[in-house]
Design a protein around this motif. Structure first.
Motif, mmCIF file in Angstrom:
data_model
loop_
_atom_site.group_PDB
_atom_site.id
_atom_site.type_symbol
_atom_site.label_atom_id
_atom_site.label_comp_id
_atom_site.label_asym_id
_atom_site.label_seq_id
_atom_site.Cartn_x
_atom_site.Cartn_y
_atom_site.Cartn_z
ATOM 1 N N ASN A 150 37.402 13.026 45.779
ATOM 2 C CA ASN A 150 38.747 13.535 45.519
ATOM 3 C C ASN A 150 39.049 13.372 44.039
ATOM 4 O O ASN A 150 38.226 12.826 43.281
ATOM 5 N N LEU A 151 40.210 13.824 43.621
ATOM 6 C CA LEU A 151 40.527 13.809 42.194
ATOM 7 C C LEU A 151 40.593 12.392 41.635
ATOM 8 O O LEU A 151 40.093 12.142 40.537
ATOM 9 N N LYS A 152 41.190 11.451 42.359
ATOM 10 C CA LYS A 152 41.299 10.077 41.866
ATOM 11 C C LYS A 152 39.915 9.480 41.630
ATOM 12 O O LYS A 152 39.661 8.834 40.608
ATOM 13 N N GLU A 153 39.026 9.698 42.565
ATOM 14 C CA GLU A 153 37.654 9.196 42.410
ATOM 15 C C GLU A 153 36.946 9.903 41.254
ATOM 16 O O GLU A 153 36.157 9.291 40.523
ATOM 17 N N LEU A 154 37.230 11.186 41.099
ATOM 18 C CA LEU A 154 36.622 11.940 39.998
ATOM 19 C C LEU A 154 37.097 11.404 38.654
ATOM 20 O O LEU A 154 36.294 11.259 37.712
ATOM 21 N N GLU A 155 38.385 11.090 38.543
ATOM 22 C CA GLU A 155 38.923 10.541 37.292
ATOM 23 C C GLU A 155 38.243 9.217 36.945
ATOM 24 O O GLU A 155 37.891 8.975 35.778
ATOM 25 N N SER A 156 38.026 8.359 37.937
ATOM 26 C CA SER A 156 37.345 7.079 37.701
ATOM 27 C C SER A 156 35.896 7.304 37.305
ATOM 28 O O SER A 156 35.363 6.633 36.405
ATOM 29 N N TYR A 157 35.266 8.274 37.955
ATOM 30 C CA TYR A 157 33.871 8.589 37.656
ATOM 31 C C TYR A 157 33.725 9.082 36.221
ATOM 32 O O TYR A 157 32.792 8.707 35.502
ATOM 33 N N ILE A 158 34.654 9.937 35.798
ATOM 34 C CA ILE A 158 34.619 10.469 34.437
ATOM 35 C C ILE A 158 34.812 9.355 33.412
ATOM 36 O O ILE A 158 34.122 9.302 32.390
ATOM 37 N N LYS A 159 35.746 8.447 33.669
ATOM 38 C CA LYS A 159 35.999 7.343 32.737
ATOM 39 C C LYS A 159 34.779 6.438 32.597
ATOM 40 O O LYS A 159 34.514 5.885 31.532
ATOM 41 N N SER A 160 34.013 6.307 33.672
ATOM 42 C CA SER A 160 32.822 5.456 33.636
ATOM 43 C C SER A 160 31.646 6.145 32.960
ATOM 44 O O SER A 160 30.817 5.500 32.303
ATOM 45 N N ASN A 161 31.570 7.469 33.091
ATOM 46 C CA ASN A 161 30.408 8.201 32.573
ATOM 47 C C ASN A 161 30.702 9.014 31.318
ATOM 48 O O ASN A 161 29.784 9.451 30.629
ATOM 49 N N LYS A 162 31.986 9.251 31.045
ATOM 50 C CA LYS A 162 32.448 9.919 29.823
ATOM 51 C C LYS A 162 31.684 11.206 29.548
ATOM 52 O O LYS A 162 31.594 12.078 30.402
ATOM 53 N N THR A 163 31.128 11.346 28.334
ATOM 54 C CA THR A 163 30.526 12.625 27.937
ATOM 55 C C THR A 163 29.238 12.958 28.684
ATOM 56 O O THR A 163 28.681 14.038 28.506
ATOM 57 N N HIS A 164 28.767 12.025 29.524
ATOM 58 C CA HIS A 164 27.587 12.337 30.332
ATOM 59 C C HIS A 164 27.945 13.308 31.460
ATOM 60 O O HIS A 164 27.056 13.902 32.075
ATOM 61 N N VAL A 165 29.243 13.445 31.727
ATOM 62 C CA VAL A 165 29.686 14.397 32.745
ATOM 63 C C VAL A 165 29.706 15.800 32.130
ATOM 64 O O VAL A 165 30.287 16.007 31.063
ATOM 65 N N THR A 166 29.068 16.744 32.799
ATOM 66 C CA THR A 166 28.979 18.109 32.264
ATOM 67 C C THR A 166 29.916 19.043 33.025
ATOM 68 O O THR A 166 30.107 18.908 34.234
ATOM 69 N N GLY A 188 42.879 13.758 28.983
ATOM 70 C CA GLY A 188 42.623 12.996 27.756
ATOM 71 C C GLY A 188 41.178 12.561 27.630
ATOM 72 O O GLY A 188 40.886 11.468 27.125
ATOM 73 N N VAL A 189 40.243 13.410 28.101
ATOM 74 C CA VAL A 189 38.820 13.087 28.043
ATOM 75 C C VAL A 189 38.066 14.232 27.379
ATOM 76 O O VAL A 189 38.577 15.345 27.249
ATOM 77 N N GLU A 190 36.851 13.935 26.960
ATOM 78 C CA GLU A 190 35.984 14.971 26.392
ATOM 79 C C GLU A 190 34.692 15.005 27.183
ATOM 80 O O GLU A 190 33.863 14.095 27.099
ATOM 81 N N LEU A 191 34.522 16.052 27.968
ATOM 82 C CA LEU A 191 33.302 16.235 28.739
ATOM 83 C C LEU A 191 32.312 17.075 27.938
ATOM 84 O O LEU A 191 32.662 17.672 26.912
ATOM 85 N N THR A 192 31.090 17.122 28.406
ATOM 86 C CA THR A 192 30.085 17.957 27.753
ATOM 87 C C THR A 192 30.168 19.363 28.336
ATOM 88 O O THR A 192 29.814 19.588 29.501
ATOM 89 N N SER A 193 30.667 20.312 27.533
ATOM 90 C CA SER A 193 30.828 21.694 27.991
ATOM 91 C C SER A 193 29.521 22.460 27.839
ATOM 92 O O SER A 193 28.862 22.381 26.799
ATOM 93 N N ILE A 194 29.164 23.194 28.868
ATOM 94 C CA ILE A 194 27.939 23.981 28.848
ATOM 95 C C ILE A 194 28.291 25.444 29.125
ATOM 96 O O ILE A 194 28.640 25.803 30.254
#
Length: 338
Positions: A150-166, A188-194
């Protein structure tokens, strides 16, 4: 060389008569009224500034027949793809203001001024507005084996993996890119855009697990959601979709102010007589009320705009609002095209 000279001469001649016609309509109101009364007396060209089979092209083909029937003339679809829609849009901006060449375009009309440093037309100065037609919802997707559910879990996942998330998108100026930019801005995050050359290859890699996320139009991804081939984290509309009722909105999950739809509107060249615009608007409203069109749009997960939006004034106001909204987001992300 003779052929080139002939074509150049014909082009200059067409431009001359286009300007002459515009001058006649401008300085002679009676001429404008007479012109509008007989309009249309020949087929109309509806320019789609994208390739065939996309959402905008789908809408164009669905409404062209009923609109043409209302107007008493056929409406031919002309696909002119390239440069994120700017080539086809420019074709209409430079057309004679007589209502025989019109444009259907999506949210790209609002984002182009910020995306392109040297945009060859001005969306607010070079067009007349016929009306908004539809809203195409979007949904944030993840690959099937992405851990968050879900979105809450996704937000936590992104914070832990940061730019490794594509996060994939369909290319510069695509609505999927805009959705990704808005998501990163709100979170307020920066993901790796492909970037990809279109939705199809981006979706293929999401299905294959090569990328983590993709935010795209329900017309493109609806079947994969229904077959549980991807994870759907939320739709980008204010309310849940009747076609995907079990998917919550991003807003109801706490991502306030997150709303994006690939809205689509119709335009004519600047200077097209008001009475002609009124006839085109009437035909558009008639098409959107056509039962067969309603059914086909619903099957494609495309929502008809409220009739209050299907007006020239409403489309103009919405376009201005969207330009002001997207400009800062695009500039802050440095997402420019040449």
């Amino acid at each position: 060389m003779k052929n080139e000279g002939f074509l150049m001469g014909m082009g200059l001649l067409r431009n001359f008569f286009a300007v002459l016609g515009a001058l006649v309509l401008t300085i002679c109101p009676l001429g404008e009224n007479a012109f509008a009364q007989t309009y249309p007396i020949k087929p109309i060209t509806l320019v789609v500034p994208f390739s065939a089979s996309g959402p905008t092209d789908t809408v164009a083909h669905l409404i062209a027949g009923p609109m043409g029937k209302d107007l008493g003339q056929e409406i031919h679809i002309e696909n002119i793809a390239g440069d994120g829609g700017t080539i086809g849009t420019l074709r209409v901006a430079r057309a004679a203001p007589d209502g025989y060449v019109i444009l259907i375009n999506h949210i790209g009309m609002a984002t182009a001024p910020a995306l392109y440093k040297k945009l060859p037309y001005d969306p607010l100065k070079d067009f007349e507005y016929i009306g908004q037609a539809v809203d195409v919802p979007m949904v944030l997707l993840g690959r099937k084996n992405l851990p968050p559910n879900n979105l809450k879990e996704l937000e936590s996942y992104i914070k832990s993996n940061k730019t490794h998330v594509t996060i994939a998108n369909a290319g510069q100026g695509a609505v999927s890119q805009l959705c990704g930019l808005l998501f990163m801005s709100r979170e307020g995050v920066e993901l790796t855009s492909i970037p990809y050359h279109g939705t199809a290859p981006a979706l293929t890699d999401l299905l294959g697990g090569q990328v983590d996320l993709l935010c795209d139009q329900t017309t493109q991804v609806g079947p994969y959601i229904q077959k549980n081939l991807v994870k759907a984290y939320g739709v980008t509309t204010p309310a849940r979709l009747s076609s995907l009722p079990n998917i919550p909105t991003l807003q109801e999950q706490g991502l306030k102010g997150f709303e994006i739809e690939a809205w689509i509107g119709l335009y004519a060249p600047k200077g097209t007589p008001t009475a002609v615009i009124a006839k085109l608007n009437k035909a558009l409203r008639s098409a959107l009320n056509n039962p067969a069109v309603k059914t086909r749009l619903a099957e494609s997960n495309i929502e008809i705009a409220p009739m209050s939006k299907v007006t020239p004034a409403s489309l103009k106001q919405h376009l201005e609002s969207e330009i002001n909204r997207w400009g800062p987001i695009i500039r802050n992300a440095g997402a420019y095209a040449e």
